[in-house]
Design an enzyme around this catalytic site. Sequence first.
Site, PDB file in Angstrom:
ATOM      1  N   LYS A 215       5.900   3.719   7.075  1.00  0.00           N
ATOM      2  CA  LYS A 215       4.804   3.048   6.373  1.00  0.00           C
ATOM      3  C   LYS A 215       5.312   1.860   5.561  1.00  0.00           C
ATOM      4  CE  LYS A 215       0.881   2.278   4.265  1.00  0.00           C
ATOM      5  NZ  LYS A 215      -0.236   1.607   4.946  1.00  0.00           N
ATOM      6  N   CYS A 269      -1.464  -2.761  -0.283  1.00  0.00           N
ATOM      7  CA  CYS A 269      -0.343  -2.395   0.590  1.00  0.00           C
ATOM      8  C   CYS A 269       0.765  -3.435   0.600  1.00  0.00           C
ATOM      9  CB  CYS A 269      -0.847  -2.170   2.015  1.00  0.00           C
ATOM     10  SG  CYS A 269      -1.809  -0.660   2.234  1.00  0.00           S
TER      11      CYS A 269
END
Length: 415
Positions: A215, A269
Site C-alpha cells: 500500500k 493517501c
Amino acid sequence: MAGIGTLSVIGLGYIGLPTAAMFASAGVDVIGVDVNLRVVEAVNGGRAHIEEGNLDELVERCVRAGKLRATSEPEPAEVFIIAVPTPVDNGDSPSPDLSYVRAAAISLAPSLKRGDLIILESTSPVGTTEMVAGILREARPDLTFPDQAGEDADICLAYCPERIIPGQMLKELVENDRVVGGMSPRCAERAAAVYKTFVRGVCHISTDRTAEMVKLTENAFRDVNIAFANELSMICRDLGVDVWKVIEFANRHPRVSILNPGAGVGGHCIAVDPWFIVASAPDRSRLIHAARKVNDAKPLFVIEEIERAIAENPGERVACLGLTYKADVDDFRESPALEIASVLSRKYGETIVCVDPYAEALGERECANRGLRFIDLDAAMRDCGILVMLVPHQAFRAHPKPESAVIVDPVGFWH
C-alpha cells in the site's frame, strides 16, 4: 450471509462507510461503528454523510433492508474491519499517528470471542498489524493470537489495504484486485474469503507486512512521479519554456510517460503515505523524502506566481477556481488548492474570492476560519481580472477561456 456472520466496520469515513454498504448490499449483516454521533445518526437515518456517487442511495437501501445499522460502541461480531484514519503529525519529516488504530483495537477488545477475524484496512506503517495483535493480546489474555499460536490462534488477524479513489469508490471496491496479508496463512485465507463476498477482482494472498508495504509503495510511486512533473514545471517556468509542450512531445517517446504537473499533492493517501516509509527507513528513503519535499513546496511556487500577477495588475480581483484536493470530489483533506486560497485570502482579504461546486462540504466554520469568500462561477468570470485554476472541476468546462482575464493555470486546464 453464510460463512461470515455479523461483520463490524470500525470507522465510517470515506473508506469505512462505502465498505460497510457494499458488504450489506451483498447480504451480510453489518454493524458500522463511529465515535461521531452525527455520522451514526445519519447512517441510521439511511443517509451517507459524504458525497460519493450512488452511496446515499445504497446506504438507504441497506438500512431499509435491515442489513446495515450504526452505533457508537463496538458490539460482538464474527468479523471486524478497522477503517480509521492514520494521519501524520506536523514537522520537517512527519511521522504516522496511529492513535486512532490503537483506540479502535482497544474499543473492540471486550467484544472478541474465539473464532473472530480482525482485518485492518487503515493505511499503516509496516508492523502495524502486529502492533494491533499486541494491544489485543494485552487486553484479552484469555485468547490467543497468531504471533503466539500461529495457525491454532483463537483470533485471526489480517491486513487488506483499500486502493480506491473518490468518485469511483463503489465501482473500484468491486472491480479492483485486493492484496490480503495475514499474520498466518489461515488468517489470509479467511480474510480473502470475506472480501470475495462482493469483490470480483483477484484477492492476492500475502503476509501482513508485505501487504502493508504494498500500500505504501503504490502511493510513494505515484508521489515520486508527480514530483518529477512538478519539479519539471518549475524548471521550465524559470527557463521560459512551455512545460505542457515539453511533456506532450517527450511523451511521444515509446518509453516515456510523464504525468501532468499541478498545484501540489493532496488527499488522504499520496500526500501522507510516503512519510510512513520515510519514518520507517529514514536513511534509505532519500528519493521518496525528496519527492515529498518537492510536492510540498509546489503550493508556495504557485502562490508566488499569483502574487506576481497581483503586483502586475493592481486593483484586480482574484478568483481561485477549485479548492478540493482533486477534481470532481467533495474532499478537502490535505488540499494544496485549499491552502493556497487560504494563504492568499488572509493576506489580501476581499481581493481574493473562491469558486468550488463542493464548497458546502467544507462548512461555514472552516471557511470563516480560513477567511474564504465564495462566489458563483458566472460572477467570477465576469468580475475578476485574474483567474487562478487550481482544481479542474468538470463544472468549469462550461465556460470558455476568458480572453481579457489574466490566467494563472498550474494544472494546464486552459493550456
